[in-house]
Design a protein around this motif. Structure first.
Motif, PDB file in Angstrom:
ATOM      1  N   GLY A  20       8.950 -13.411 -41.513  1.00 34.01           N
ATOM      2  CA  GLY A  20       8.191 -14.491 -40.743  1.00 34.01           C
ATOM      3  C   GLY A  20       8.837 -14.961 -39.524  1.00 34.01           C
ATOM      4  N   ARG A  21       9.367 -14.000 -38.887  1.00 35.77           N
ATOM      5  CA  ARG A  21       9.941 -14.382 -37.391  1.00 35.77           C
ATOM      6  C   ARG A  21       8.890 -14.138 -36.285  1.00 35.77           C
ATOM      7  NH1 ARG A  21      14.900 -11.017 -37.490  1.00 35.77           N
ATOM      8  NH2 ARG A  21      13.936 -10.171 -39.280  1.00 35.77           N
ATOM      9  N   LYS A  22       8.997 -14.782 -35.523  1.00 34.90           N
ATOM     10  CA  LYS A  22       7.960 -14.200 -34.222  1.00 34.90           C
ATOM     11  C   LYS A  22       8.306 -13.027 -33.741  1.00 34.90           C
ATOM     12  CE  LYS A  22       9.069 -18.295 -32.062  1.00 34.90           C
ATOM     13  NZ  LYS A  22       9.321 -19.299 -31.222  1.00 34.90           N
ATOM     14  N   GLN A  23       7.316 -12.277 -33.473  1.00 26.99           N
ATOM     15  CA  GLN A  23       7.429 -11.176 -32.800  1.00 26.99           C
ATOM     16  C   GLN A  23       7.266 -11.147 -31.340  1.00 26.99           C
ATOM     17  OE1 GLN A  23       7.591  -8.155 -34.154  1.00 26.99           O
ATOM     18  NE2 GLN A  23       7.000  -6.465 -32.595  1.00 26.99           N
ATOM     19  N   GLU A  24       8.483 -10.662 -31.006  1.00 27.70           N
ATOM     20  CA  GLU A  24       8.824 -10.469 -29.262  1.00 27.70           C
ATOM     21  C   GLU A  24       8.293  -9.283 -28.830  1.00 27.70           C
ATOM     22  OE1 GLU A  24      11.163 -13.522 -27.197  1.00 27.70           O
ATOM     23  OE2 GLU A  24      12.285 -11.593 -27.185  1.00 27.70           O
ATOM     24  N   ILE A  25       7.383  -8.961 -27.749  1.00 30.99           N
ATOM     25  CA  ILE A  25       7.144  -7.797 -27.459  1.00 30.99           C
ATOM     26  C   ILE A  25       7.300  -7.683 -25.580  1.00 30.99           C
ATOM     27  CG2 ILE A  25       5.242  -6.187 -27.006  1.00 30.99           C
ATOM     28  CD1 ILE A  25       3.943  -7.445 -29.511  1.00 30.99           C
ATOM     29  N   HIS A  26       7.957  -6.726 -25.349  1.00 30.62           N
ATOM     30  CA  HIS A  26       8.534  -6.356 -23.844  1.00 30.62           C
ATOM     31  C   HIS A  26       7.065  -6.222 -23.326  1.00 30.62           C
ATOM     32  CE1 HIS A  26      10.903  -4.409 -20.620  1.00 30.62           C
ATOM     33  NE2 HIS A  26      10.785  -5.627 -20.462  1.00 30.62           N
ATOM     34  N   LEU A  27       6.736  -7.071 -22.011  1.00 32.92           N
ATOM     35  CA  LEU A  27       5.629  -6.481 -21.207  1.00 32.92           C
ATOM     36  C   LEU A  27       5.997  -6.038 -20.100  1.00 32.92           C
ATOM     37  CD1 LEU A  27       3.865 -10.379 -21.299  1.00 32.92           C
ATOM     38  CD2 LEU A  27       3.122  -7.995 -22.789  1.00 32.92           C
ATOM     39  N   GLY A  28       7.110  -5.854 -19.458  1.00 31.56           N
ATOM     40  CA  GLY A  28       7.693  -5.396 -18.408  1.00 31.56           C
ATOM     41  C   GLY A  28       8.711  -6.061 -17.666  1.00 31.56           C
ATOM     42  N   GLN A  29       8.686  -5.367 -16.226  1.00 26.67           N
ATOM     43  CA  GLN A  29       9.834  -5.994 -15.322  1.00 26.67           C
ATOM     44  C   GLN A  29       9.448  -5.782 -13.996  1.00 26.67           C
ATOM     45  OE1 GLN A  29      13.154  -3.336 -14.454  1.00 26.67           O
ATOM     46  NE2 GLN A  29      14.530  -4.568 -15.783  1.00 26.67           N
ATOM     47  N   ASN A  30       9.854  -7.222 -13.287  1.00 29.61           N
ATOM     48  CA  ASN A  30       9.561  -7.073 -11.864  1.00 29.61           C
ATOM     49  C   ASN A  30      10.943  -7.120 -11.363  1.00 29.61           C
ATOM     50  OD1 ASN A  30       7.998  -7.726  -9.787  1.00 29.61           O
ATOM     51  ND2 ASN A  30       7.776  -9.900 -10.157  1.00 29.61           N
ATOM     52  N   ALA A  31      11.076  -6.259 -10.479  1.00 29.53           N
ATOM     53  CA  ALA A  31      12.410  -5.933  -9.856  1.00 29.53           C
ATOM     54  C   ALA A  31      12.139  -5.746  -8.216  1.00 29.53           C
ATOM     55  CB  ALA A  31      13.019  -4.424 -10.288  1.00 29.53           C
ATOM     56  N   GLY A  32      12.911  -6.497  -7.559  1.00 28.44           N
ATOM     57  CA  GLY A  32      12.634  -6.660  -6.160  1.00 28.44           C
ATOM     58  C   GLY A  32      12.397  -5.290  -5.368  1.00 28.44           C
ATOM     59  N   GLY A  33      11.686  -5.144  -4.589  1.00 28.90           N
ATOM     60  CA  GLY A  33      11.594  -3.887  -3.819  1.00 28.90           C
ATOM     61  C   GLY A  33      10.872  -3.073  -4.527  1.00 28.90           C
ATOM     62  N   TRP A  34      10.561  -3.108  -5.883  1.00 28.50           N
ATOM     63  CA  TRP A  34       9.589  -1.972  -6.654  1.00 28.50           C
ATOM     64  C   TRP A  34       8.556  -2.556  -7.092  1.00 28.50           C
ATOM     65  CZ3 TRP A  34      11.463   2.625  -6.292  1.00 28.50           C
ATOM     66  CH2 TRP A  34      12.734   2.916  -6.115  1.00 28.50           C
ATOM     67  N   ARG A  35       7.432  -1.983  -7.507  1.00 20.73           N
ATOM     68  CA  ARG A  35       6.136  -2.340  -8.068  1.00 20.73           C
ATOM     69  C   ARG A  35       6.421  -2.845  -9.712  1.00 20.73           C
ATOM     70  NH1 ARG A  35       1.444   1.865  -6.256  1.00 20.73           N
ATOM     71  NH2 ARG A  35       2.535   3.278  -8.114  1.00 20.73           N
ATOM     72  N   PHE A  36       5.781  -3.724 -10.155  1.00 18.24           N
ATOM     73  CA  PHE A  36       6.004  -4.295 -11.588  1.00 18.24           C
ATOM     74  C   PHE A  36       5.956  -2.935 -12.323  1.00 18.24           C
ATOM     75  CE2 PHE A  36       4.735  -5.724 -15.631  1.00 18.24           C
ATOM     76  CZ  PHE A  36       5.648  -6.952 -15.586  1.00 18.24           C
ATOM     77  N   LEU A  37       6.836  -2.904 -13.395  1.00 22.74           N
ATOM     78  CA  LEU A  37       6.814  -1.738 -14.247  1.00 22.74           C
ATOM     79  C   LEU A  37       6.206  -2.237 -15.625  1.00 22.74           C
ATOM     80  CD1 LEU A  37       7.668   1.100 -14.886  1.00 22.74           C
ATOM     81  CD2 LEU A  37       9.888   0.550 -15.460  1.00 22.74           C
ATOM     82  N   HIS A  38       5.213  -1.939 -16.036  1.00 24.92           N
ATOM     83  CA  HIS A  38       4.480  -2.360 -17.020  1.00 24.92           C
ATOM     84  C   HIS A  38       5.056  -1.534 -18.519  1.00 24.92           C
ATOM     85  CE1 HIS A  38       1.584  -3.008 -14.019  1.00 24.92           C
ATOM     86  NE2 HIS A  38       1.040  -3.768 -14.794  1.00 24.92           N
ATOM     87  N   ARG A  39       5.299  -2.260 -19.676  1.00 23.54           N
ATOM     88  CA  ARG A  39       5.825  -1.760 -20.927  1.00 23.54           C
ATOM     89  C   ARG A  39       4.550  -1.179 -21.540  1.00 23.54           C
ATOM     90  NH1 ARG A  39       7.253   1.066 -24.476  1.00 23.54           N
ATOM     91  NH2 ARG A  39       9.277   0.376 -25.779  1.00 23.54           N
ATOM     92  N   ALA A  40       4.471   0.204 -21.714  1.00 21.90           N
ATOM     93  CA  ALA A  40       3.527   0.876 -22.688  1.00 21.90           C
ATOM     94  C   ALA A  40       3.807   1.190 -23.809  1.00 21.90           C
ATOM     95  CB  ALA A  40       3.066   2.308 -21.735  1.00 21.90           C
ATOM     96  N   TYR A  41       2.953   1.236 -24.675  1.00 25.81           N
ATOM     97  CA  TYR A  41       3.204   1.624 -26.076  1.00 25.81           C
ATOM     98  C   TYR A  41       2.143   2.735 -26.618  1.00 25.81           C
ATOM     99  CZ  TYR A  41       5.599  -2.766 -25.947  1.00 25.81           C
ATOM    100  OH  TYR A  41       6.835  -3.484 -25.639  1.00 25.81           O
ATOM    101  N   ARG A  42       2.505   4.075 -26.073  1.00 19.31           N
ATOM    102  CA  ARG A  42       1.609   5.197 -26.500  1.00 19.31           C
ATOM    103  C   ARG A  42       1.753   5.593 -27.886  1.00 19.31           C
ATOM    104  NH1 ARG A  42       2.495   9.294 -21.301  1.00 19.31           N
ATOM    105  NH2 ARG A  42       4.592   8.780 -21.715  1.00 19.31           N
ATOM    106  N   GLU A  43       2.995   5.930 -28.272  1.00 14.23           N
ATOM    107  CA  GLU A  43       3.151   6.550 -29.699  1.00 14.23           C
ATOM    108  C   GLU A  43       3.136   5.638 -30.738  1.00 14.23           C
ATOM    109  OE1 GLU A  43       3.439   9.891 -30.254  1.00 14.23           O
ATOM    110  OE2 GLU A  43       3.008   9.893 -28.074  1.00 14.23           O
ATOM    111  N   TYR A  44       3.462   4.592 -30.539  1.00 18.92           N
ATOM    112  CA  TYR A  44       3.433   3.465 -31.722  1.00 18.92           C
ATOM    113  C   TYR A  44       3.042   2.165 -31.166  1.00 18.92           C
ATOM    114  CZ  TYR A  44       7.846   1.290 -29.976  1.00 18.92           C
ATOM    115  OH  TYR A  44       8.883   0.400 -29.360  1.00 18.92           O
ATOM    116  N   GLN A  45       2.525   1.214 -31.819  1.00 19.38           N
ATOM    117  CA  GLN A  45       2.412  -0.266 -31.493  1.00 19.38           C
ATOM    118  C   GLN A  45       3.356  -1.076 -32.093  1.00 19.38           C
ATOM    119  OE1 GLN A  45      -0.532   1.969 -32.308  1.00 19.38           O
ATOM    120  NE2 GLN A  45      -0.001   2.546 -30.380  1.00 19.38           N
ATOM    121  N   PRO A  46       3.835  -2.052 -31.574  1.00 16.35           N
ATOM    122  CA  PRO A  46       4.712  -3.267 -32.104  1.00 16.35           C
ATOM    123  C   PRO A  46       3.834  -3.994 -33.169  1.00 16.35           C
ATOM    124  CG  PRO A  46       4.683  -3.633 -29.625  1.00 16.35           C
ATOM    125  CD  PRO A  46       3.480  -2.427 -29.941  1.00 16.35           C
TER     126      PRO A  46
END
Length: 115
Positions: A20-46
């Motif tokens: 019954g807890r909330k599901q928390e899904i990682h969306l990605g990371q914004n790191a200085g100097g780099w493009r945003f790294l989007h989190r993909a879920y190819r093999e399994y889905q949360p």
């Protein structure tokens, strides 16, 4: 400095105490100097996601499933996160595409665990 973003999906109304807890899904990371790294879920889905997240369109669809928060617990609107990812497109690409990292529609993605 980097900031990770997460999607919080509320628990389903019929959830037992264990799940019954909330599901928390990682969306990605914004790191200085780099493009945003989007989190993909190819093999399994949360839990709560019934489609693969493999490109920008499916990642944007993911944003409609819940509320977005940064790693510090601050609420972020969809529009603000999208604007941040677009602004980060002007930065350096990751370039280390391989097993876990890949390029989709000009955006950097990874389906490996990272934070």
């Amino acid at each position: 400095m980097s900031t990770n973003y997460y999607l919080r999906i509320p628990a389903c109304p019929n959830a037992c105490e264990h799940c019954g807890r909330k599901q928390e899904i990682h969306l990605g990371q914004n790191a200085g100097g780099w493009r945003f790294l989007h989190r993909a879920y190819r093999e399994y889905q949360p839990v709560g996601v019934d489609f693969p997240v493999v490109d920008r369109a499916s990642w944007l669809r993911l944003l409609t499933l819940g509320d977005i928060y940064d790693e510090y617990g601050d609420h972020v609107t969809r529009e603000d996160l999208i604007a941040r990812t677009e602004a980060a497109q002007e930065r350096r690409p990751r370039g280390d595409y391989g097993t876990y990292n890949f390029l989709a529609n000009g955006y950097d993605f990874s389906d490996g665990d990272f934070c």
